[in-house]
Design a protein around this motif. Structure first.
Motif, PDB file in Angstrom:
ATOM      1  N   ILE A  54      45.793  25.895  44.253  1.00 13.29           N
ATOM      2  CA  ILE A  54      45.366  27.084  44.993  1.00 13.29           C
ATOM      3  C   ILE A  54      45.942  27.071  46.410  1.00 13.29           C
ATOM      4  O   ILE A  54      45.590  27.906  47.231  1.00 13.29           O
ATOM      5  CB  ILE A  54      43.815  27.238  45.029  1.00 13.29           C
ATOM      6  N   VAL A  78      48.553  30.200  38.065  1.00 10.04           N
ATOM      7  CA  VAL A  78      47.284  30.804  37.623  1.00 10.04           C
ATOM      8  C   VAL A  78      46.959  30.320  36.210  1.00 10.04           C
ATOM      9  O   VAL A  78      45.814  29.968  35.898  1.00 10.04           O
ATOM     10  CB  VAL A  78      47.358  32.348  37.667  1.00 10.04           C
ATOM     11  N   ARG A  81      45.672  26.833  36.286  1.00 12.45           N
ATOM     12  CA  ARG A  81      44.264  26.834  36.724  1.00 12.45           C
ATOM     13  C   ARG A  81      43.346  27.282  35.587  1.00 12.45           C
ATOM     14  O   ARG A  81      42.285  26.729  35.358  1.00 12.45           O
ATOM     15  CB  ARG A  81      44.062  27.770  37.920  1.00 12.45           C
ATOM     16  N   ARG A  82      43.811  28.322  34.890  1.00 10.25           N
ATOM     17  CA  ARG A  82      42.972  28.896  33.838  1.00 10.25           C
ATOM     18  C   ARG A  82      42.716  27.885  32.714  1.00 10.25           C
ATOM     19  O   ARG A  82      41.623  27.855  32.159  1.00 10.25           O
ATOM     20  CB  ARG A  82      43.659  30.156  33.292  1.00 10.25           C
ATOM     21  N   PHE A  87      36.829  23.839  38.771  1.00 11.80           N
ATOM     22  CA  PHE A  87      36.426  23.677  40.176  1.00 11.80           C
ATOM     23  C   PHE A  87      34.904  23.654  40.307  1.00 11.80           C
ATOM     24  O   PHE A  87      34.207  24.439  39.651  1.00 11.80           O
ATOM     25  CB  PHE A  87      36.940  24.847  41.026  1.00 11.80           C
ATOM     26  N   GLU A 112      39.629  34.248  25.882  1.00  8.79           N
ATOM     27  CA  GLU A 112      39.499  35.084  24.686  1.00  8.79           C
ATOM     28  C   GLU A 112      39.237  34.277  23.419  1.00  8.79           C
ATOM     29  O   GLU A 112      39.865  34.500  22.381  1.00  8.79           O
ATOM     30  CB  GLU A 112      40.736  35.969  24.521  1.00  8.79           C
TER      31      GLU A 112
ATOM     32  N   ARG B   4      38.704  40.698  26.929  1.00  3.32           N
ATOM     33  CA  ARG B   4      38.645  40.452  28.356  1.00  3.32           C
ATOM     34  C   ARG B   4      38.240  41.750  29.085  1.00  3.32           C
ATOM     35  O   ARG B   4      37.401  41.739  29.976  1.00  3.32           O
ATOM     36  CB  ARG B   4      40.012  39.987  28.850  1.00  3.32           C
ATOM     37  N   MET B 314      36.860  32.412  44.224  1.00  2.00           N
ATOM     38  CA  MET B 314      36.368  31.621  43.095  1.00  2.00           C
ATOM     39  C   MET B 314      36.982  32.117  41.781  1.00  2.00           C
ATOM     40  O   MET B 314      37.446  31.321  40.960  1.00  2.00           O
ATOM     41  CB  MET B 314      34.834  31.723  43.047  1.00  2.00           C
ATOM     42  N   LEU B 315      37.014  33.452  41.616  1.00  2.00           N
ATOM     43  CA  LEU B 315      37.581  34.012  40.383  1.00  2.00           C
ATOM     44  C   LEU B 315      39.056  33.648  40.255  1.00  2.00           C
ATOM     45  O   LEU B 315      39.544  33.336  39.173  1.00  2.00           O
ATOM     46  CB  LEU B 315      37.410  35.539  40.371  1.00  2.00           C
ATOM     47  N   ARG B 316      39.751  33.681  41.379  1.00  2.00           N
ATOM     48  CA  ARG B 316      41.178  33.311  41.348  1.00  2.00           C
ATOM     49  C   ARG B 316      41.330  31.829  41.016  1.00  2.00           C
ATOM     50  O   ARG B 316      42.242  31.443  40.289  1.00  2.00           O
ATOM     51  CB  ARG B 316      41.838  33.640  42.688  1.00  2.00           C
ATOM     52  N   SER B 317      40.433  31.003  41.535  1.00  2.00           N
ATOM     53  CA  SER B 317      40.545  29.584  41.224  1.00  2.00           C
ATOM     54  C   SER B 317      40.175  29.310  39.762  1.00  2.00           C
ATOM     55  O   SER B 317      40.645  28.353  39.164  1.00  2.00           O
ATOM     56  CB  SER B 317      39.667  28.757  42.167  1.00  2.00           C
ATOM     57  N   LEU B 318      39.352  30.183  39.183  1.00  2.00           N
ATOM     58  CA  LEU B 318      39.036  30.037  37.755  1.00  2.00           C
ATOM     59  C   LEU B 318      40.238  30.372  36.876  1.00  2.00           C
ATOM     60  O   LEU B 318      40.262  30.052  35.701  1.00  2.00           O
ATOM     61  CB  LEU B 318      37.897  30.982  37.354  1.00  2.00           C
ATOM     62  N   GLY B 319      41.201  31.052  37.470  1.00  2.00           N
ATOM     63  CA  GLY B 319      42.403  31.378  36.708  1.00  2.00           C
ATOM     64  C   GLY B 319      42.540  32.856  36.397  1.00  2.00           C
ATOM     65  O   GLY B 319      43.272  33.240  35.484  1.00  2.00           O
ATOM     66  N   LEU B 320      41.830  33.711  37.149  1.00  2.00           N
ATOM     67  CA  LEU B 320      42.023  35.152  36.956  1.00  2.00           C
ATOM     68  C   LEU B 320      43.263  35.587  37.718  1.00  2.00           C
ATOM     69  O   LEU B 320      43.477  35.182  38.873  1.00  2.00           O
ATOM     70  CB  LEU B 320      40.814  35.936  37.473  1.00  2.00           C
ATOM     71  N   HIS B 321      44.077  36.391  37.065  1.00  2.00           N
ATOM     72  CA  HIS B 321      45.262  36.938  37.727  1.00  2.00           C
ATOM     73  C   HIS B 321      44.822  38.028  38.700  1.00  2.00           C
ATOM     74  O   HIS B 321      43.774  38.645  38.518  1.00  2.00           O
ATOM     75  CB  HIS B 321      46.216  37.541  36.692  1.00  2.00           C
ATOM     76  N   ARG B 323      45.959  40.942  38.963  1.00  2.00           N
ATOM     77  CA  ARG B 323      45.827  42.245  38.284  1.00  2.00           C
ATOM     78  C   ARG B 323      44.461  42.366  37.611  1.00  2.00           C
ATOM     79  O   ARG B 323      43.899  43.455  37.521  1.00  2.00           O
ATOM     80  CB  ARG B 323      46.969  42.441  37.275  1.00  2.00           C
ATOM     81  N   GLU B 324      43.931  41.239  37.155  1.00  2.00           N
ATOM     82  CA  GLU B 324      42.612  41.279  36.511  1.00  2.00           C
ATOM     83  C   GLU B 324      41.521  41.536  37.544  1.00  2.00           C
ATOM     84  O   GLU B 324      40.562  42.256  37.267  1.00  2.00           O
ATOM     85  CB  GLU B 324      42.366  39.956  35.773  1.00  2.00           C
TER      86      GLU B 324
END
Lengths: 227, 423
Positions: A54, A78, A81-82, A87, A112, B4, B314-321, B323-324
């Protein structure tokens, strides 16, 4: 599993250039319970952020499972991370309008997975972290310790390669913090999940299987311990 | 992606409940905007429809046959561009099942004398000679007679509007004189009697036109059977939308002389400006609605995004792009748009329902001022315009959704760590 080689990171604070990391190198093996300790400004959170993809590296290399991060595009980071990184934040960072279950399941929704699998895995994990019967409670109806357990479950649910926890006990009382550490230690033992903490809490250091001390952006000591 | 998206829908909906008052106030502002837009559109469309109906029913029908170039020159009232053999045309139109009514429109001075009138005077008028029998097949003037009776062929008489009758002090049975010119340009003088007074919803006809039997006009104007126009009533669902093709086919089939079939649109080009004005006004309202949506939603979303900067981190660190996350906030804003649209439709339906049922009473205004050209009379009714309702809804939702992109993009320009550091 994670190779950190001569990593440098600078920040600009007004007119001053701050050297947050001055060439840090280390290897993190699978299943480690590593605590990165040091005073404020020592660079421990910066190191965690770089491992967690990050933040960007100014010099050196970090590779996770052989994938070198510096050469990856933002979208690829990304995806890393996903799929590979979990974290846990100091202030929990739960979504207040979602229940405990939903705060955890969101991660699998992003991947999904089939609904049945999401439900089964989420319920199992919530049970494992001691939140059975609290699945439908929103964060505001949970104690600080319970919220941090939800955050741990959220970090673990995708079975990541590594969980990065930035001062996870800082907002908890000592009893709750210790219970949380025991929980994470158990998961580390049972599941073999790699945990990396940043902390200046001596209790967290006591639980660490490896303690790495940073000072002014450099590794001061790095020792394996038997706990 | 569908799964999603479904989850984002749920999360966006839940996020709307975080600050209920803020959501409701923004949605309410949009609802008021939408309701004003749909109500104003309702009354404007009603206004245009009323004009169309009054033109079709009392002035021009929904198609007409005239000599070439007559229509463009009609306001000069020269009797030099005529349908020379209307009888033959009326016959074939009758055979084709097309209701038709001939008229001869000319200009003259209507002269009244003291006793029985309150005072002497003359007023320039437009006169229309009409066939008392055939006219009712196309026009509804006969139904509008409120005093006296309808015209009879061969009788030297007129019918005139209530407003004009009141201005002149005319009553049924009063004698009037008319000076005009014949087809060949010679001065002519007619002595006629008021047979009836009508009260139509078309103020232009009521104020500016006097009607007399066609055969009387033919005799005194020395028309030799010619008329200025033959008006038609073609089948149509909405006034003014008839296709003149059947009339044109008839003209082609009989090889009629130098005449043309004009559509309603051909005859009402001067109203295009009015339609454009209506369209311009509607667009202005749409613009105002957009401003309400843009200002309201962007402000709400800006506050929402700024408050949740750490959550976005936090959402970005979870892996959300990115655009999402943009989609998430756009769905949230679109949700406000949906709430606004639902409220707007409900509120707009109430207003429109009142306008459709009770209308807006302009009778006092219309009695004081002569809006030449505006063919509506006393009460203006709204119409249900479902197309506008749907477009306002879609517009509000889309604008709200798009507007949310900007504050979200502002936050997404920050690094994940900066977002997470946000207090």
């Amino acid at each position: 599993m994670i190779t950190i080689k001569d990593v440098k990171k600078d920040y600009i604070d007004g007119d001053i250039k701050v050297h947050a990391l001055r060439g840090v190198s280390m290897e993190i093996e699978r299943g480690e319970f590593l605590s990165i300790a040091g005073p404020s400004g020592s660079g421990k959170t910066t190191l965690l952020n770089l491992i967690g993809c990050i933040d960007s590296i100014d010099g050196g290399e970090i590779s996770i499972d052989g994938e070198e991060l510096a050469r990856r595009k933002a979208k690829e980071l990304v995806e890393i991370r996903r799929h590979k990184i979990g974290f846990v934040f100091q202030s929990f960072n739960l979504i207040p309008v979602l229940s405990a279950y939903e705060n955890v399941a969101i991660v699998l929704e992003m991947l999904e997975l089939p609904r049945g699998e999401i439900r089964e895995r989420t319920m199992t994990l919530l049970h494992e972290v001691g939140l059975e019967g609290m699945e439908n409670r929103r964060p505001s109806k949970l104690s600080g310790g319970q919220q941090q357990r939800v955050a741990v479950a959220r970090a673990l649910i995708k079975e990541p390669l590594i969980v990065l926890a930035d001062e996870p006990t800082a907002n908890l009382d000592s009893g709750t913090g210790e219970a949380l550490l025991k929980l994470m230690k158990r998961i580390n033992h049972d599941r073999g999940t790699t945990f990396v903490f940043s902390t200046h809490d001596p209790m967290v250091m006591d639980y660490a299987g490896r303690l790495c001390r940073l000072h002014d952006g450099e590794i001061e000591s790095d020792e394996k311990r038997s706990v | 992606m569908v799964r999603r998206a479904r989850f984002f829908f749920v999360l966006a909906f839940r996020n709307l409940t975080r600050h209920r008052r803020r959501t409701v106030v923004t949605a309410l502002a949009m609802a008021v905007g939408i309701s004003i837009y749909t109500s104003m559109d309702s009354i404007l469309v009603g206004f245009i429809s009323e004009i169309d109906r009054n033109l079709v029913d009392f002035e021009i029908g929904n198609a007409a046959i005239t000599a070439p170039e007559y229509w463009d020159e009609r306001h000069r009232y020269l009797l030099d561009r005529l349908v020379e053999d209307p009888e033959a045309l009326l016959r074939v139109l009758e055979e084709a099942g097309i209701p038709a009514a001939p008229r001869t429109t000319f200009r003259g001075d209507l002269i009244v004398h003291y006793d029985p009138f309150p005072e002497d005077g003359s007023v320039p008028m437009v006169f229309a000679g009409l066939d008392p029998e055939l006219d009712s097949r196309v026009f509804r003037l006969r139904e509008a007679i409120v005093e006296g009776r309808w015209l009879e062929s061969g009788r030297e008489e007129i019918v005139l509007g209530r407003w004009l009758a009141e201005q002149l002090g005319a009553e049924v049975g009063y004698p009037v004189s008319v000076t005009t010119r014949t087809r060949d340009g010679y001065r002519q003088f007619l002595e006629l009697e008021v047979a009836g007074i009508y009260e139509s919803p078309n103020p232009y006809v009521d104020r500016n036109k006097v009607h007399l039997p066609l055969d009387v006009a033919d005799l005194y104007l020395e028309m030799k059977g010619a008329v200025t126009s033959i008006h038609l009533k073609l089948p149509e669902a909405i006034p003014g939308t008839a296709d003149p093709a059947p009339a044109r086919r008839v003209l082609e089939a009989v090889g009629a002389g130098p005449v043309v079939a004009l559509s309603y649109a051909d005859m009402t080009e001067e109203f295009t400006e009015m339609m454009e004005m209506e369209e311009g006004f509607t667009n202005l309202l749409l613009f105002l609605l957009a401003i309400i949506a843009i200002v309201g939603v962007s402000n709400t979303m800006l506050m929402s995004v700024l408050e949740r900067e750490r959550e976005i981190g936090m959402l970005r660190s979870l892996g959300l792009h990115n655009r999402e996350i943009r989609l998430l906030f756009s769905l949230e804003a679109a949700g406000i748009g949906v709430l606004g649209a639902i409220g707007g439709l409900a509120l707009g339906s109430v207003f429109t329902g009142l306008l459709v049922t009770y209308g807006v009473d302009y009778s006092r205004l219309m009695s004081e001022i002569d809006f030449a050209g505006y063919r509506f009379d006393s009460v203006l009714y709204g119409v249900w315009n479902y197309g506008t309702m749907v477009s306002a809804t879609v517009f509000a939702v889309l604008v709200a959704g798009v507007v949310a992109i900007f504050p979200t993009r502002r936050i997404l320009k920050k690094s994940v760590t900066d977002c997470l550091r946000h207090v």
